[in-house]
Each structure stands twice: as structure tokens, then as C-alpha cells.
Scaffold this motif. Sequence first.
Motif, PDB file in Angstrom:
ATOM      1  N   ASN A 287      56.964  33.178  45.762  1.00  0.00           N
ATOM      2  CA  ASN A 287      56.203  32.046  45.260  1.00  0.00           C
ATOM      3  C   ASN A 287      57.156  31.090  44.553  1.00  0.00           C
ATOM      4  O   ASN A 287      57.308  31.155  43.345  1.00  0.00           O
ATOM      5  CB  ASN A 287      55.114  32.525  44.306  1.00  0.00           C
ATOM      6  CG  ASN A 287      54.100  31.446  44.031  1.00  0.00           C
ATOM      7  OD1 ASN A 287      54.182  30.346  44.555  1.00  0.00           O
ATOM      8  ND2 ASN A 287      53.141  31.762  43.198  1.00  0.00           N
ATOM      9  N   PRO A 288      57.813  30.188  45.277  1.00  0.00           N
ATOM     10  CA  PRO A 288      58.760  29.267  44.654  1.00  0.00           C
ATOM     11  C   PRO A 288      58.083  28.397  43.600  1.00  0.00           C
ATOM     12  O   PRO A 288      56.898  28.098  43.691  1.00  0.00           O
ATOM     13  CB  PRO A 288      59.251  28.411  45.817  1.00  0.00           C
ATOM     14  CG  PRO A 288      58.894  29.163  47.040  1.00  0.00           C
ATOM     15  CD  PRO A 288      57.698  29.985  46.702  1.00  0.00           C
ATOM     16  N   SER A 289      58.870  27.970  42.646  1.00  0.00           N
ATOM     17  CA  SER A 289      58.316  27.194  41.539  1.00  0.00           C
ATOM     18  C   SER A 289      58.363  25.687  41.770  1.00  0.00           C
ATOM     19  O   SER A 289      57.786  24.934  40.997  1.00  0.00           O
ATOM     20  CB  SER A 289      59.051  27.539  40.247  1.00  0.00           C
ATOM     21  OG  SER A 289      60.435  27.262  40.393  1.00  0.00           O
ATOM     22  N   SER A 290      59.033  25.241  42.826  1.00  0.00           N
ATOM     23  CA  SER A 290      59.111  23.799  43.075  1.00  0.00           C
ATOM     24  C   SER A 290      59.114  23.518  44.574  1.00  0.00           C
ATOM     25  O   SER A 290      59.462  24.378  45.383  1.00  0.00           O
ATOM     26  CB  SER A 290      60.386  23.220  42.460  1.00  0.00           C
ATOM     27  OG  SER A 290      61.521  23.670  43.176  1.00  0.00           O
ATOM     28  N   GLN A 291      58.748  22.294  44.919  1.00  0.00           N
ATOM     29  CA  GLN A 291      58.750  21.911  46.331  1.00  0.00           C
ATOM     30  C   GLN A 291      60.180  21.884  46.869  1.00  0.00           C
ATOM     31  O   GLN A 291      60.414  22.187  48.037  1.00  0.00           O
ATOM     32  CB  GLN A 291      58.081  20.559  46.527  1.00  0.00           C
ATOM     33  CG  GLN A 291      57.900  20.229  47.988  1.00  0.00           C
ATOM     34  CD  GLN A 291      56.957  19.078  48.224  1.00  0.00           C
ATOM     35  OE1 GLN A 291      56.178  18.714  47.360  1.00  0.00           O
ATOM     36  NE2 GLN A 291      57.022  18.503  49.396  1.00  0.00           N
TER      37      GLN A 291
ATOM     38  N   GLU B 145      62.529  23.976  46.129  1.00  0.00           N
ATOM     39  CA  GLU B 145      62.844  25.359  46.475  1.00  0.00           C
ATOM     40  C   GLU B 145      62.116  25.785  47.752  1.00  0.00           C
ATOM     41  O   GLU B 145      62.673  26.492  48.589  1.00  0.00           O
ATOM     42  CB  GLU B 145      62.477  26.284  45.319  1.00  0.00           C
ATOM     43  CG  GLU B 145      63.021  27.673  45.476  1.00  0.00           C
ATOM     44  CD  GLU B 145      62.753  28.540  44.265  1.00  0.00           C
ATOM     45  OE1 GLU B 145      62.843  29.768  44.430  1.00  0.00           O
ATOM     46  OE2 GLU B 145      62.446  28.024  43.181  1.00  0.00           O
TER      47      GLU B 145
ATOM     48  N   TRP C  66      51.213  26.392  48.654  1.00  0.00           N
ATOM     49  CA  TRP C  66      52.142  25.615  49.477  1.00  0.00           C
ATOM     50  C   TRP C  66      51.589  25.291  50.862  1.00  0.00           C
ATOM     51  O   TRP C  66      52.297  24.751  51.712  1.00  0.00           O
ATOM     52  CB  TRP C  66      53.484  26.342  49.589  1.00  0.00           C
ATOM     53  CG  TRP C  66      54.135  26.486  48.258  1.00  0.00           C
ATOM     54  CD1 TRP C  66      54.351  27.648  47.571  1.00  0.00           C
ATOM     55  CD2 TRP C  66      54.610  25.445  47.415  1.00  0.00           C
ATOM     56  NE1 TRP C  66      54.934  27.389  46.362  1.00  0.00           N
ATOM     57  CE2 TRP C  66      55.109  26.035  46.240  1.00  0.00           C
ATOM     58  CE3 TRP C  66      54.664  24.061  47.527  1.00  0.00           C
ATOM     59  CZ2 TRP C  66      55.651  25.294  45.199  1.00  0.00           C
ATOM     60  CZ3 TRP C  66      55.203  23.321  46.484  1.00  0.00           C
ATOM     61  CH2 TRP C  66      55.685  23.938  45.344  1.00  0.00           C
TER      62      TRP C  66
END
Length: 64
Positions: free
Chosen positions: A14-18, A20, A48
Motif C-alpha cells: 500500500n504505497p503512501s504516494s502516487q 511511489e 489506487w
Amino acid sequence: MNNKPLIIANWKMNPSSQKEVKRLWDSIKEGIKKNKEAEIIVCPPFIWLSFFSGVLEKLGAQDC
């Protein structure tokens, strides 16, 4: 009828930014391009899905 094996990739990260998400996707995309023997469906985390809706032809989802 498609006789290719089906691979469904359940993306648990679960990335924390777009930014990433894009970096991870670029890496995954390279592997998908090299594959000629199977049909691949990516199932990213729910938050996402909007990012991938215009990127992937076949898209799955997960709820947790």
C-alpha cells in the motif's frame, strides 16, 4: 477461446504516494511486457484503483 494461463496478481503493498505507485507500476509493467505466455490481471489496493483505471485493460480489485 483464450488458452493462455491466467495470472491474477493481488498487490498487497500500500504505497503512501502516487509517485511511489507509479514507480512500482513501472517496474511491474516491465515484467508484464516480457510475458508472452500468460494473461495477467493486476489487483491493486482499492485506494489506487482510479490511478489504474486508465492504465490497465484488465483490472481487479480487493477490499482489504
